[in-house]
Design a protein around this motif. Structure first.
Motif, PDB file in Angstrom:
ATOM      1  N   GLY A 146     -13.980  -4.231  -4.589  1.00 27.80           N
ATOM      2  CA  GLY A 146     -13.412  -3.519  -5.717  1.00 27.80           C
ATOM      3  C   GLY A 146     -11.927  -3.284  -5.686  1.00 27.80           C
ATOM      4  N   TYR A 147     -11.223  -3.661  -4.585  1.00 23.01           N
ATOM      5  CA  TYR A 147      -9.802  -3.335  -4.522  1.00 23.01           C
ATOM      6  C   TYR A 147      -8.995  -4.026  -5.620  1.00 23.01           C
ATOM      7  CZ  TYR A 147      -4.944  -3.207  -3.179  1.00 23.01           C
ATOM      8  OH  TYR A 147      -3.581  -3.049  -3.218  1.00 23.01           O
ATOM      9  N   SER A 148      -9.296  -5.273  -5.922  1.00 22.10           N
ATOM     10  CA  SER A 148      -8.541  -5.990  -6.957  1.00 22.10           C
ATOM     11  C   SER A 148      -8.608  -5.256  -8.291  1.00 22.10           C
ATOM     12  CB  SER A 148      -9.070  -7.416  -7.127  1.00 22.10           C
ATOM     13  OG  SER A 148      -8.728  -8.216  -6.032  1.00 22.10           O
ATOM     14  N   LEU A 149      -9.801  -4.790  -8.636  1.00 20.63           N
ATOM     15  CA  LEU A 149      -9.971  -4.080  -9.900  1.00 20.63           C
ATOM     16  C   LEU A 149      -9.291  -2.717  -9.846  1.00 20.63           C
ATOM     17  CD1 LEU A 149     -11.204  -4.066 -12.719  1.00 20.63           C
ATOM     18  CD2 LEU A 149     -13.324  -3.156 -11.719  1.00 20.63           C
ATOM     19  N   ASP A 150      -9.474  -1.991  -8.749  1.00 17.08           N
ATOM     20  CA  ASP A 150      -8.849  -0.670  -8.624  1.00 17.08           C
ATOM     21  C   ASP A 150      -7.333  -0.756  -8.720  1.00 17.08           C
ATOM     22  OD1 ASP A 150     -11.325   0.501  -8.302  1.00 17.08           O
ATOM     23  OD2 ASP A 150     -11.182   0.668  -6.118  1.00 17.08           O
ATOM     24  N   SER A 151      -6.748  -1.740  -8.067  1.00 14.96           N
ATOM     25  CA  SER A 151      -5.287  -1.854  -8.056  1.00 14.96           C
ATOM     26  C   SER A 151      -4.758  -2.321  -9.402  1.00 14.96           C
ATOM     27  CB  SER A 151      -4.833  -2.796  -6.932  1.00 14.96           C
ATOM     28  OG  SER A 151      -5.442  -4.068  -7.041  1.00 14.96           O
ATOM     29  N   ALA A 152      -5.489  -3.229 -10.074  1.00 12.87           N
ATOM     30  CA  ALA A 152      -5.064  -3.668 -11.405  1.00 12.87           C
ATOM     31  C   ALA A 152      -5.099  -2.500 -12.385  1.00 12.87           C
ATOM     32  CB  ALA A 152      -5.966  -4.801 -11.896  1.00 12.87           C
ATOM     33  N   ASN A 153      -6.166  -1.721 -12.332  1.00 10.34           N
ATOM     34  CA  ASN A 153      -6.263  -0.538 -13.185  1.00 10.34           C
ATOM     35  C   ASN A 153      -5.132   0.439 -12.875  1.00 10.34           C
ATOM     36  OD1 ASN A 153      -7.816   1.532 -14.927  1.00 10.34           O
ATOM     37  ND2 ASN A 153      -7.668   2.561 -12.951  1.00 10.34           N
ATOM     38  N   ALA A 154      -4.862   0.664 -11.594  1.00 12.66           N
ATOM     39  CA  ALA A 154      -3.791   1.587 -11.212  1.00 12.66           C
ATOM     40  C   ALA A 154      -2.436   1.085 -11.698  1.00 12.66           C
ATOM     41  CB  ALA A 154      -3.783   1.779  -9.699  1.00 12.66           C
ATOM     42  N   LEU A 156      -1.864  -0.562 -14.462  1.00  8.58           N
ATOM     43  CA  LEU A 156      -1.768  -0.220 -15.881  1.00  8.58           C
ATOM     44  C   LEU A 156      -1.530   1.277 -16.059  1.00  8.58           C
ATOM     45  CD1 LEU A 156      -4.616  -2.490 -17.304  1.00  8.58           C
ATOM     46  CD2 LEU A 156      -2.149  -2.778 -17.624  1.00  8.58           C
ATOM     47  N   CYS A 157      -2.147   2.079 -15.206  1.00  2.00           N
ATOM     48  CA  CYS A 157      -1.905   3.528 -15.249  1.00  2.00           C
ATOM     49  C   CYS A 157      -0.440   3.825 -14.946  1.00  2.00           C
ATOM     50  CB  CYS A 157      -2.797   4.247 -14.241  1.00  2.00           C
ATOM     51  SG  CYS A 157      -4.574   4.073 -14.523  1.00  2.00           S
ATOM     52  N   ALA A 158       0.145   3.097 -13.996  1.00  3.17           N
ATOM     53  CA  ALA A 158       1.558   3.275 -13.664  1.00  3.17           C
ATOM     54  C   ALA A 158       2.436   2.844 -14.831  1.00  3.17           C
ATOM     55  CB  ALA A 158       1.906   2.481 -12.407  1.00  3.17           C
ATOM     56  N   ALA A 159       2.033   1.792 -15.538  1.00  5.26           N
ATOM     57  CA  ALA A 159       2.787   1.345 -16.706  1.00  5.26           C
ATOM     58  C   ALA A 159       2.745   2.409 -17.802  1.00  5.26           C
ATOM     59  CB  ALA A 159       2.219   0.025 -17.219  1.00  5.26           C
ATOM     60  N   ASP A 160       1.608   3.065 -17.969  1.00  4.58           N
ATOM     61  CA  ASP A 160       1.510   4.151 -18.950  1.00  4.58           C
ATOM     62  C   ASP A 160       2.510   5.265 -18.629  1.00  4.58           C
ATOM     63  OD1 ASP A 160      -0.511   2.878 -20.309  1.00  4.58           O
ATOM     64  OD2 ASP A 160      -2.130   4.039 -19.401  1.00  4.58           O
ATOM     65  N   ALA A 161       2.756   5.475 -17.322  1.00  6.52           N
ATOM     66  CA  ALA A 161       3.674   6.526 -16.893  1.00  6.52           C
ATOM     67  C   ALA A 161       5.125   6.066 -16.883  1.00  6.52           C
ATOM     68  CB  ALA A 161       3.271   7.026 -15.503  1.00  6.52           C
ATOM     69  N   GLY A 162       5.370   4.790 -17.206  1.00 11.02           N
ATOM     70  CA  GLY A 162       6.726   4.265 -17.273  1.00 11.02           C
ATOM     71  C   GLY A 162       7.348   3.911 -15.950  1.00 11.02           C
ATOM     72  N   PHE A 167       5.804   0.532  -8.506  1.00 13.68           N
ATOM     73  CA  PHE A 167       4.406   0.568  -8.080  1.00 13.68           C
ATOM     74  C   PHE A 167       3.926  -0.839  -7.743  1.00 13.68           C
ATOM     75  CE2 PHE A 167      -0.185   0.888  -8.667  1.00 13.68           C
ATOM     76  CZ  PHE A 167      -0.481   2.115  -8.073  1.00 13.68           C
ATOM     77  N   HIS A 168       4.187  -1.780  -8.628  1.00 11.02           N
ATOM     78  CA  HIS A 168       3.821  -3.190  -8.452  1.00 11.02           C
ATOM     79  C   HIS A 168       4.425  -3.757  -7.177  1.00 11.02           C
ATOM     80  CE1 HIS A 168       5.013  -7.456  -9.058  1.00 11.02           C
ATOM     81  NE2 HIS A 168       3.875  -7.600  -9.711  1.00 11.02           N
ATOM     82  N   ASP A 169       5.722  -3.557  -6.984  1.00 10.06           N
ATOM     83  CA  ASP A 169       6.410  -4.127  -5.824  1.00 10.06           C
ATOM     84  C   ASP A 169       5.925  -3.507  -4.519  1.00 10.06           C
ATOM     85  OD1 ASP A 169       7.773  -5.510  -7.754  1.00 10.06           O
ATOM     86  OD2 ASP A 169       9.732  -4.618  -7.349  1.00 10.06           O
ATOM     87  N   SER A 170       5.622  -2.211  -4.543  1.00  8.55           N
ATOM     88  CA  SER A 170       5.148  -1.536  -3.336  1.00  8.55           C
ATOM     89  C   SER A 170       3.768  -2.040  -2.923  1.00  8.55           C
ATOM     90  CB  SER A 170       5.098  -0.018  -3.564  1.00  8.55           C
ATOM     91  OG  SER A 170       6.387   0.500  -3.835  1.00  8.55           O
ATOM     92  N   LEU A 171       2.905  -2.293  -3.910  1.00  5.65           N
ATOM     93  CA  LEU A 171       1.572  -2.809  -3.586  1.00  5.65           C
ATOM     94  C   LEU A 171       1.651  -4.194  -2.953  1.00  5.65           C
ATOM     95  CD1 LEU A 171      -0.929  -1.801  -6.416  1.00  5.65           C
ATOM     96  CD2 LEU A 171      -0.659  -0.853  -4.135  1.00  5.65           C
ATOM     97  N   PHE A 172       2.524  -5.045  -3.477  1.00  4.91           N
ATOM     98  CA  PHE A 172       2.649  -6.371  -2.877  1.00  4.91           C
ATOM     99  C   PHE A 172       3.318  -6.298  -1.503  1.00  4.91           C
ATOM    100  CE2 PHE A 172       1.916  -8.604  -7.046  1.00  4.91           C
ATOM    101  CZ  PHE A 172       0.854  -9.370  -6.577  1.00  4.91           C
ATOM    102  N   ALA A 173       4.262  -5.391  -1.319  1.00  6.76           N
ATOM    103  CA  ALA A 173       4.917  -5.255  -0.011  1.00  6.76           C
ATOM    104  C   ALA A 173       3.938  -4.785   1.052  1.00  6.76           C
ATOM    105  CB  ALA A 173       6.093  -4.281  -0.114  1.00  6.76           C
ATOM    106  N   ALA A 174       2.911  -4.047   0.640  1.00  2.08           N
ATOM    107  CA  ALA A 174       1.903  -3.538   1.583  1.00  2.08           C
ATOM    108  C   ALA A 174       0.546  -4.180   1.297  1.00  2.08           C
ATOM    109  CB  ALA A 174       1.808  -2.021   1.467  1.00  2.08           C
TER     110      ALA A 174
END
Length: 266
Positions: A146-154, A156-162, A167-174
């Motif tokens: 489920g991580y792929s789905l959880d992270s993709a959803n998160a 979009l949630c980060a995009a809603d917050a502007g 967020f995107h770059d940090s996930l790929f860095a880790a």
């Protein structure tokens, strides 16, 4: 006592002395070979136990850890959602790039490592409009799933917050290792706070999987779209991540100058 009796007594005493000097017989069934087998079994059991412990420790290496924020706050360019697509940059930019990626996909992580900074520089300069599609291709490839789905959803949630790009770059860095434990929802929420998301709706969006059903439907759509299919090294064709499209055509990212050519094309 006669000589015969003395001689007989001496023979008995000598026999008793010799019998006492003999080593005691080993217990039945316990010989050197048996001891060797027991030792081997103990060693194998210890090795198996050690291997299981190492595997569990390696599999769970993200547990209890914190995702490092590589940037903080809203980027210098505008970001907004267009359905399930995050659009970054100026609408009047001369070139548009669509990137389809999965936060668990190793090839996507390599793409981000090689070209992520260059792409963002072109977005910041106003030369490129970036459209990021988060595709949960590998939801079954983490443990637990489920991580792929959880992270993709998160994302979009980060995009809603502007605050999508940090967020995107940090996930790929880790990026977690495929097949191992991914970041859980609590860790994804904590990352959002670390990159500067203050929107109170963000934690509920992550925990509740607000966009999960839409992302699953989008995955089905893109995997069935022939326009997004590519040819793989084994000769087969299909959808895979990362897929990079510009002007409705796949971009050859094996060309080290592909981005420069894209933004400088007449």
């Amino acid at each position: 006592m006669g000589g015969a009796e003395r001689a007989a007594r001496k023979r008995r005493q000598e026999q008793q002395r010799q019998q006492a000097a003999k080593p005691a017989p080993a217990a039945r069934g316990v010989d050197k070979r048996t001891i060797g087998v027991i030792v081997a079994v103990v060693v194998v059991a210890a090795a198996v136990a050690g291997g299981i412990f190492w595997y569990q420790a390696d599999k769970n290496k993200t547990e209890g850890q914190t995702i490092a924020a590589v940037a903080e706050g809203a980027p210098a360019w505008s970001e907004q959602r267009d359905g399930l697509v995050v659009v970054s940059g100026r609408p009047e930019a001369k070139a548009t790039l669509d990137v389809y990626a999965d936060f668990l996909c190793p090839a996507c992580g390599e793409f981000q490592k090689r070209f992520g900074k260059q792409i963002e520089e072109q977005v910041a300069a106003g030369n490129l409009l970036l459209r990021t599609h988060m595709v949960p291709m590998l939801s079954a490839q983490s443990d637990p799933e489920g991580y792929s789905l959880d992270s993709a959803n998160a994302g979009l949630c980060a995009a809603d917050a502007g605050v999508f790009t940090p967020f995107h770059d940090s996930l790929f860095a880790a990026q977690p290792e495929e097949g191992k434990r991914g970041w859980d929802k609590g860790q994804l929420t904590a990352l959002g706070q670390a990159v500067g998301i203050a929107d109170p709706a963000f934690p509920a969006c992550v925990e509740g999987g607000t966009y999960n059903q839409q992302l699953d439907a989008e995955l089905k759509r893109v995997t069935e779209d022939p326009a997004l299919h590519q040819e793989f090294p084994n000769g087969s064709k299909g959808f895979g991540t990362p897929t990079v499209i510009s002007g409705g055509k796949p971009v050859d990212t094996t060309d080290a100058e592909w981005l420069t050519k894209l933004v400088s094309a007449p």
